[in-house]
Structures are given as C-alpha cells and as structure tokens.
Design a protein around this motif. Structure first.
Motif, PDB file in Angstrom:
ATOM      1  N   GLU A  48      36.845  16.786 -40.726  1.00  0.00           N
ATOM      2  CA  GLU A  48      36.948  18.017 -39.972  1.00  0.00           C
ATOM      3  C   GLU A  48      37.626  17.881 -38.610  1.00  0.00           C
ATOM      4  O   GLU A  48      38.443  18.690 -38.230  1.00  0.00           O
ATOM      5  CB  GLU A  48      35.536  18.571 -39.791  1.00  0.00           C
ATOM      6  N   GLN A  49      37.334  16.872 -37.878  1.00  0.00           N
ATOM      7  CA  GLN A  49      37.690  16.855 -36.473  1.00  0.00           C
ATOM      8  C   GLN A  49      38.660  15.747 -36.078  1.00  0.00           C
ATOM      9  O   GLN A  49      39.191  15.763 -35.002  1.00  0.00           O
ATOM     10  CB  GLN A  49      36.356  16.740 -35.736  1.00  0.00           C
ATOM     11  N   TRP A  50      38.926  14.807 -36.959  1.00  0.00           N
ATOM     12  CA  TRP A  50      39.646  13.623 -36.514  1.00  0.00           C
ATOM     13  C   TRP A  50      41.028  13.425 -37.107  1.00  0.00           C
ATOM     14  O   TRP A  50      41.803  12.670 -36.582  1.00  0.00           O
ATOM     15  CB  TRP A  50      38.812  12.376 -36.833  1.00  0.00           C
ATOM     16  N   GLN A  51      41.357  14.035 -38.215  1.00  0.00           N
ATOM     17  CA  GLN A  51      42.593  13.669 -38.891  1.00  0.00           C
ATOM     18  C   GLN A  51      43.825  13.991 -38.058  1.00  0.00           C
ATOM     19  O   GLN A  51      43.990  15.084 -37.545  1.00  0.00           O
ATOM     20  CB  GLN A  51      42.705  14.343 -40.238  1.00  0.00           C
ATOM     21  N   SER A  52      44.697  13.014 -37.950  1.00  0.00           N
ATOM     22  CA  SER A  52      45.931  13.183 -37.183  1.00  0.00           C
ATOM     23  C   SER A  52      46.939  13.995 -37.994  1.00  0.00           C
ATOM     24  O   SER A  52      46.940  13.968 -39.217  1.00  0.00           O
ATOM     25  CB  SER A  52      46.527  11.819 -36.842  1.00  0.00           C
ATOM     26  N   PRO A  53      47.827  14.704 -37.293  1.00  0.00           N
ATOM     27  CA  PRO A  53      48.918  15.395 -37.992  1.00  0.00           C
ATOM     28  C   PRO A  53      49.850  14.393 -38.670  1.00  0.00           C
ATOM     29  O   PRO A  53      49.890  13.225 -38.305  1.00  0.00           O
ATOM     30  CB  PRO A  53      49.642  16.133 -36.860  1.00  0.00           C
ATOM     31  N   PHE A  54      50.621  14.861 -39.609  1.00  0.00           N
ATOM     32  CA  PHE A  54      51.584  14.035 -40.328  1.00  0.00           C
ATOM     33  C   PHE A  54      52.894  13.990 -39.535  1.00  0.00           C
ATOM     34  O   PHE A  54      53.939  14.428 -39.994  1.00  0.00           O
ATOM     35  CB  PHE A  54      51.825  14.606 -41.731  1.00  0.00           C
ATOM     36  N   TYR A  55      52.832  13.440 -38.326  1.00  0.00           N
ATOM     37  CA  TYR A  55      53.984  13.426 -37.422  1.00  0.00           C
ATOM     38  C   TYR A  55      55.235  12.821 -38.046  1.00  0.00           C
ATOM     39  O   TYR A  55      56.329  13.350 -37.897  1.00  0.00           O
ATOM     40  CB  TYR A  55      53.673  12.638 -36.147  1.00  0.00           C
ATOM     41  N   SER A  56      55.092  11.669 -38.701  1.00  0.00           N
ATOM     42  CA  SER A  56      56.260  10.950 -39.213  1.00  0.00           C
ATOM     43  C   SER A  56      56.832  11.569 -40.489  1.00  0.00           C
ATOM     44  O   SER A  56      57.864  11.117 -40.985  1.00  0.00           O
ATOM     45  CB  SER A  56      55.931   9.474 -39.448  1.00  0.00           C
ATOM     46  N   TYR A  57      56.191  12.613 -41.004  1.00  0.00           N
ATOM     47  CA  TYR A  57      56.638  13.266 -42.223  1.00  0.00           C
ATOM     48  C   TYR A  57      57.460  14.513 -41.948  1.00  0.00           C
ATOM     49  O   TYR A  57      58.171  14.995 -42.826  1.00  0.00           O
ATOM     50  CB  TYR A  57      55.434  13.679 -43.081  1.00  0.00           C
ATOM     51  N   SER A  58      57.353  15.073 -40.755  1.00  0.00           N
ATOM     52  CA  SER A  58      57.922  16.389 -40.490  1.00  0.00           C
ATOM     53  C   SER A  58      58.460  16.465 -39.064  1.00  0.00           C
ATOM     54  O   SER A  58      57.746  16.137 -38.116  1.00  0.00           O
ATOM     55  CB  SER A  58      56.828  17.443 -40.692  1.00  0.00           C
ATOM     56  N   VAL A  59      59.693  16.924 -38.920  1.00  0.00           N
ATOM     57  CA  VAL A  59      60.269  17.097 -37.592  1.00  0.00           C
ATOM     58  C   VAL A  59      59.441  18.106 -36.801  1.00  0.00           C
ATOM     59  O   VAL A  59      59.170  17.907 -35.607  1.00  0.00           O
ATOM     60  CB  VAL A  59      61.750  17.533 -37.683  1.00  0.00           C
ATOM     61  N   ASP A  60      59.012  19.183 -37.450  1.00  0.00           N
ATOM     62  CA  ASP A  60      58.207  20.195 -36.752  1.00  0.00           C
ATOM     63  C   ASP A  60      56.912  19.588 -36.205  1.00  0.00           C
ATOM     64  O   ASP A  60      56.535  19.842 -35.065  1.00  0.00           O
ATOM     65  CB  ASP A  60      57.881  21.372 -37.664  1.00  0.00           C
ATOM     66  N   LEU A  61      56.231  18.801 -37.024  1.00  0.00           N
ATOM     67  CA  LEU A  61      54.995  18.169 -36.555  1.00  0.00           C
ATOM     68  C   LEU A  61      55.291  17.111 -35.497  1.00  0.00           C
ATOM     69  O   LEU A  61      54.533  16.972 -34.532  1.00  0.00           O
ATOM     70  CB  LEU A  61      54.216  17.572 -37.721  1.00  0.00           C
ATOM     71  N   ALA A  62      56.373  16.368 -35.669  1.00  0.00           N
ATOM     72  CA  ALA A  62      56.748  15.370 -34.657  1.00  0.00           C
ATOM     73  C   ALA A  62      56.999  16.060 -33.315  1.00  0.00           C
ATOM     74  O   ALA A  62      56.589  15.551 -32.268  1.00  0.00           O
ATOM     75  CB  ALA A  62      57.974  14.589 -35.105  1.00  0.00           C
TER      76      ALA A  62
END
Length: 125
Positions: A48-62
């Motif tokens: 619920e509270q800890w998972q990091s975004p998928f930064y290295s998978y998506s330019v938008d998330l990065a």
C-alpha cells in the motif's frame, strides 16, 4: 534488508550501467526522491504505502522524479544517442548517454539524479 539512504553518485553509476528497466534501481531512485532509507523489499514489492514508481520503464514516470522547480528542456533519442536536458530557472543539467539499446527513461532518471545531487549539495549545475 534496510540500507542507509542511497549515495546519489552510486545510484548514478548503477543507472549508467543499466541497459534495461530495473526495479531495484527504481527503488533506489525513489529513496533519493523521498529522502528515505532504501529497503529493497518495500521499494519493489507491491504494498500500500511503499512501492516505488516504475521510473526506468517510462519517460513520464521518470520525469516525475525531478526535484521541485526542475523541468525538462529537451529529450532527444536518435541513432542510439539519448540526450536529456533539464532546466531550473536559467540553470541546466545535461546528461548524454551513447549506446545502441538505451532506454530514454533511464537517461531521464540519470539527469534527475544529477539534479537531486545539485539540490542536496546546494550547488549550481
């Protein structure tokens, strides 16, 4: 296992060595962004509270990993060259990566880490 807050230089080197998206690196970047200690399990395992975004998978998330007041100036990807430029006011951070199979999101993550390094050190790019 809980590690101390990641050293930004070490995380930059890990991202520079990555040729594809990587959840552990996403977790390390997330800890830099949040200013918290790194816990691999909590950073990458869905909860619920800890998972990091998928930064290295998506330019938008990065791009969401950028420090406040920083914004993208340009992102160019051609012939294996990824060039990301970030801007804060009139200050810029540039990161150039050469390679044949590089991920543009990883280039944005590296540029973001450089921006965080300058922010934390109170330095100008």
């Amino acid at each position: 296992m809980i590690y101390q807050q990641p050293n930004i230089e070490e995380v930059i080197l890990l991202f520079k060595g990555a040729n594809s998206p990587n959840r552990e690196l996403d977790g390390r970047l997330w800890c830099v962004v949040e200013g918290t200690n790194f816990d691999l399990f909590r950073a990458v395992v869905p909860c619920e509270q800890w998972q990091s975004p998928f930064y290295s998978y998506s330019v938008d998330l990065a791009l969401s990993s950028l420090p406040p007041e920083w914004r993208p100036l340009s992102l160019e990807w051609r012939s294996g060259l990824v060039h990301t430029r970030l801007l804060r006011g009139s200050e810029t951070v540039e990161h150039i990566v050469n390679g044949l199979s590089l991920n543009p999101a990883i280039s944005v993550c590296i540029a973001s880490l450089y921006a965080w390094k300058f922010e934390r050190a109170g330095q100008q790019p």
